[in-house]
Design an enzyme around this catalytic site. Sequence first.
Site, PDB file in Angstrom:
ATOM      1  N   GLU A   1      -2.808 -14.473   2.561  1.00 45.67           N
ATOM      2  CA  GLU A   1      -3.064 -13.396   3.530  1.00 45.67           C
ATOM      3  C   GLU A   1      -4.567 -13.319   3.842  1.00 45.67           C
ATOM      4  O   GLU A   1      -4.974 -13.161   4.989  1.00 45.67           O
ATOM      5  CB  GLU A   1      -2.559 -12.076   2.924  1.00 45.67           C
TER       6      GLU A   1
ATOM      7  N   SER B   1      -6.291  -0.161  -2.731  1.00 42.58           N
ATOM      8  CA  SER B   1      -7.029  -1.198  -3.476  1.00 42.58           C
ATOM      9  C   SER B   1      -6.458  -1.359  -4.874  1.00 42.58           C
ATOM     10  O   SER B   1      -6.357  -2.471  -5.399  1.00 42.58           O
ATOM     11  CB  SER B   1      -8.503  -0.796  -3.599  1.00 42.58           C
TER      12      SER B   1
ATOM     13  N   ILE C   1       2.041   0.250   7.002  1.00 46.34           N
ATOM     14  CA  ILE C   1       2.831  -0.982   6.976  1.00 46.34           C
ATOM     15  C   ILE C   1       2.972  -1.560   8.390  1.00 46.34           C
ATOM     16  O   ILE C   1       3.639  -0.990   9.262  1.00 46.34           O
ATOM     17  CB  ILE C   1       4.222  -0.748   6.336  1.00 46.34           C
ATOM     18  N   THR C   2       2.343  -2.714   8.564  1.00 46.76           N
ATOM     19  CA  THR C   2       2.384  -3.418   9.848  1.00 46.76           C
ATOM     20  C   THR C   2       3.800  -3.935  10.092  1.00 46.76           C
ATOM     21  O   THR C   2       4.436  -4.444   9.160  1.00 46.76           O
ATOM     22  CB  THR C   2       1.382  -4.594   9.831  1.00 46.76           C
TER      23      THR C   2
ATOM     24  N   THR D   1       0.815  -1.216   0.000  1.00 45.39           N
ATOM     25  CA  THR D   1       0.000   0.000   0.000  1.00 45.39           C
ATOM     26  C   THR D   1       0.852   1.272   0.000  1.00 45.39           C
ATOM     27  O   THR D   1       1.888   1.340   0.667  1.00 45.39           O
ATOM     28  CB  THR D   1      -0.909   0.003   1.249  1.00 45.39           C
TER      29      THR D   1
HETATM   30  C1  LIG Z   1      -4.115  -1.238  10.417  1.00 46.41           C
HETATM   31  C2  LIG Z   1      -3.755  -1.487   8.984  1.00 46.41           C
HETATM   32  C3  LIG Z   1      -2.681  -2.330   8.694  1.00 46.41           C
HETATM   33  C4  LIG Z   1      -2.292  -2.519   7.353  1.00 46.41           C
HETATM   34  N1  LIG Z   1      -1.168  -3.268   7.086  1.00 46.41           N
HETATM   35  C5  LIG Z   1      -0.678  -3.274   5.817  1.00 46.41           C
HETATM   36  C6  LIG Z   1       0.599  -3.854   5.526  1.00 46.41           C
HETATM   37  O1  LIG Z   1       1.263  -4.419   6.395  1.00 46.41           O
HETATM   38  N2  LIG Z   1       1.074  -3.789   4.253  1.00 46.41           N
HETATM   39  C7  LIG Z   1       0.372  -3.177   3.246  1.00 46.41           C
HETATM   40  O2  LIG Z   1       0.854  -3.144   2.125  1.00 46.41           O
HETATM   41  N3  LIG Z   1      -0.843  -2.628   3.487  1.00 46.41           N
HETATM   42  C8  LIG Z   1      -1.372  -2.646   4.748  1.00 46.41           C
HETATM   43  N4  LIG Z   1      -2.605  -2.059   4.990  1.00 46.41           N
HETATM   44  C9  LIG Z   1      -3.311  -1.399   3.902  1.00 46.41           C
HETATM   45  C10 LIG Z   1      -4.620  -2.066   3.473  1.00 46.41           C
HETATM   46  O3  LIG Z   1      -4.391  -3.254   2.767  1.00 46.41           O
HETATM   47  C11 LIG Z   1      -5.373  -1.012   2.627  1.00 46.41           C
HETATM   48  O4  LIG Z   1      -5.792   0.006   3.526  1.00 46.41           O
HETATM   49  C12 LIG Z   1      -6.547  -1.569   1.886  1.00 46.41           C
HETATM   50  O5  LIG Z   1      -6.136  -2.451   0.868  1.00 46.41           O
HETATM   51  C13 LIG Z   1      -7.423  -0.471   1.258  1.00 46.41           C
HETATM   52  O6  LIG Z   1      -6.656   0.444   0.542  1.00 46.41           O
HETATM   53  P1  LIG Z   1      -6.824   2.022   0.835  1.00 46.41           P
HETATM   54  O7  LIG Z   1      -6.728   2.219   2.300  1.00 46.41           O
HETATM   55  O8  LIG Z   1      -5.864   2.753  -0.010  1.00 46.41           O
HETATM   56  O9  LIG Z   1      -8.287   2.363   0.407  1.00 46.41           O
HETATM   57  P2  LIG Z   1      -8.755   2.846  -1.043  1.00 46.41           P
HETATM   58  O10 LIG Z   1      -8.225   1.925  -2.064  1.00 46.41           O
HETATM   59  O11 LIG Z   1      -8.462   4.298  -1.183  1.00 46.41           O
HETATM   60  O12 LIG Z   1     -10.324   2.647  -0.951  1.00 46.41           O
HETATM   61  C14 LIG Z   1     -11.203   3.607  -0.377  1.00 46.41           C
HETATM   62  C15 LIG Z   1     -12.637   3.117  -0.570  1.00 46.41           C
HETATM   63  O13 LIG Z   1     -12.916   2.981  -1.971  1.00 46.41           O
HETATM   64  C16 LIG Z   1     -13.360   1.691  -2.242  1.00 46.41           C
HETATM   65  N5  LIG Z   1     -12.910   1.251  -3.561  1.00 46.41           N
HETATM   66  C17 LIG Z   1     -11.652   1.346  -4.087  1.00 46.41           C
HETATM   67  N6  LIG Z   1     -11.619   0.785  -5.299  1.00 46.41           N
HETATM   68  C18 LIG Z   1     -12.865   0.326  -5.554  1.00 46.41           C
HETATM   69  C19 LIG Z   1     -13.476  -0.361  -6.641  1.00 46.41           C
HETATM   70  N7  LIG Z   1     -12.783  -0.728  -7.725  1.00 46.41           N
HETATM   71  N8  LIG Z   1     -14.782  -0.675  -6.552  1.00 46.41           N
HETATM   72  C20 LIG Z   1     -15.493  -0.335  -5.459  1.00 46.41           C
HETATM   73  N9  LIG Z   1     -14.992   0.312  -4.409  1.00 46.41           N
HETATM   74  C21 LIG Z   1     -13.687   0.622  -4.437  1.00 46.41           C
HETATM   75  C22 LIG Z   1     -12.734   0.831  -1.152  1.00 46.41           C
HETATM   76  O14 LIG Z   1     -13.428  -0.393  -0.996  1.00 46.41           O
HETATM   77  C23 LIG Z   1     -12.874   1.747   0.041  1.00 46.41           C
HETATM   78  O15 LIG Z   1     -14.158   1.647   0.567  1.00 46.41           O
HETATM   79  C24 LIG Z   1      -3.036  -1.905   6.314  1.00 46.41           C
HETATM   80  C25 LIG Z   1      -4.142  -1.114   6.611  1.00 46.41           C
HETATM   81  C26 LIG Z   1      -4.495  -0.883   7.923  1.00 46.41           C
HETATM   82  C27 LIG Z   1      -5.661   0.023   8.195  1.00 46.41           C
END
Ligand SMILES: Cc1cc2nc3c(=O)[nH]c(=O)nc-3n(C[C@H](O)[C@H](O)[C@H](O)COP(=O)(O)OP(=O)(O)OC[C@H]3O[C@@H](n4cnc5c(N)ncnc54)[C@H](O)[C@@H]3O)c2cc1C
Length: 398
Positions: free
Chosen positions: A261, A148, A176-177, A142
């Site tokens: 995962e 996403s 990043i955890t 991320t």
């Molecule tokens: C506590 C925590 C620990 C984490 N640990 C890690 C880690 O160790 N390594 C790592 O790489 N990541 C990590 N993540 C990241 C996590 O995987 C992402 O937050 C997650 O994949 C969502 O991405 P985003 O936050 O950018 O949301 P966004 O992608 O910005 O999404 C925002 C909203 O839009 C919606 N959306 C986006 N695209 C679409 C679509 N095509 N259709 C419909 N709706 C959509 C989403 O569902 C969401 O509701 C962590 C997150 C948290 C909160």
Amino acid sequence: MAATETVIKPDHAGVRKHFIFTDEHQALRESIRNFAVKELAPHAEEWEETTFPDSVFRRMGELGFLGLDKPEEYGGQGGDYYSALVLAEEIGNANSGGLAMGVAVQTDMAMPPILAFGTEEQKQAWAAPAIAGTAILSIGITEPDAGSDVAGIKTRAVVDPAHPDEYVINGSKTYITNGHRAHAIVLVTKTDPDAGYDGFTLFLVPMDTPGVIREKRLKKLGMHASDTALLAFQDVRVPASAVLGQIGKGFYHIMWELQGERLIGAAGAVAGAQHVFDRTLQYATERRAFGRPIGHFQVIRHKFAEMATKIETARQMVYTTAWRFQNGEYPVREITMAKLYSARIAVEVADECIQIHGGAGYMQEYGIERSWRDLRLNRIGAGTDEIMLDVIGRSYGL
Ligand SMILES: Cc1cc2nc3c(=O)[nH]c(=O)nc-3n(C[C@H](O)[C@H](O)[C@H](O)COP(=O)(O)OP(=O)(O)OC[C@H]3O[C@@H](n4cnc5c(N)ncnc54)[C@H](O)[C@@H]3O)c2cc1C
């Protein structure tokens, strides 16, 4: 004919071992549970403030819990995938979602790509100490501008023309955890932005490489015992031997990683739901109102029945999918369904458990609000509900 002496009575509440588990799994279950209850749970509150200490990894490494399903040649136990499920379930007894997540990142997120795609040197350098608990791993997918949409990442790795056997990495990763404590990161980069899905490459980067900056410790809703980092990569120079897997195939490698995962995340969500259910069941037998335990009101009884049915449904999905996984299938649709459903019901169950606790559910001292905050992550992390729905929908050719 004489009537039979044994009367078969319906068994309403027998506890049954699922058929994927053997007696050895049950013994493992007990030993992880004992460890979690005795050595981890007493510190759960304190670690909400401080994050859990690195020594937990070392202790779990000593006990063999970080390599249950990993090859023996790297110090693992060589067990099957079900032993990883047992860990994901029983570590919940530590009463700390953040700790369970930090451990799962080590065992089921960062380590699998190293073991699956790494060179012998990479496995010896990082998988072996990670299994021993002396090295801590993280995984960086991320970014501030792409979560996403993994294909939208901007972190670039470029071959240095002056040193063709070196790459220079620039970019940033967020949420990043283990990011602050990690010794190495599995990093997703773009090496060829014009090549679409064939333009990604994974790197295995030691976190003490010059230019790796642990920018910020992020504050969050729950999972307080884990550390969550914003990382910057500024002219990080790594040798070509830091490439993990095939150059240009990083997108496919990380999509493979995400399946494991998500499945382990689903198992953790079900276990978390079961945990908060059990504590609430206990409460419902003790708390009295209008002259009876609140659990004896039909409304409350039905809430438990609904929750138990959802938890059991999710668990069956996870176990059946795990069976497929263990038997060499790559069941993306089923994994995605299990992840989606488990995450949703875990949050629903935790919410209902707050309701059953009344005001106590809102108070920190009962820990129910913490379960709700911790479990809420499941609908976002490892892919959001919306992305899971999209993956499932697309699997039908839509
Ligand atoms: C506590 C925590 C620990 C984490 N640990 C890690 C880690 O160790 N390594 C790592 O790489 N990541 C990590 N993540 C990241 C996590 O995987 C992402 O937050 C997650 O994949 C969502 O991405 P985003 O936050 O950018 O949301 P966004 O992608 O910005 O999404 C925002 C909203 O839009 C919606 N959306 C986006 N695209 C679409 C679509 N095509 N259709 C419909 N709706 C959509 C989403 O569902 C969401 O509701 C962590 C997150 C948290 C909160």
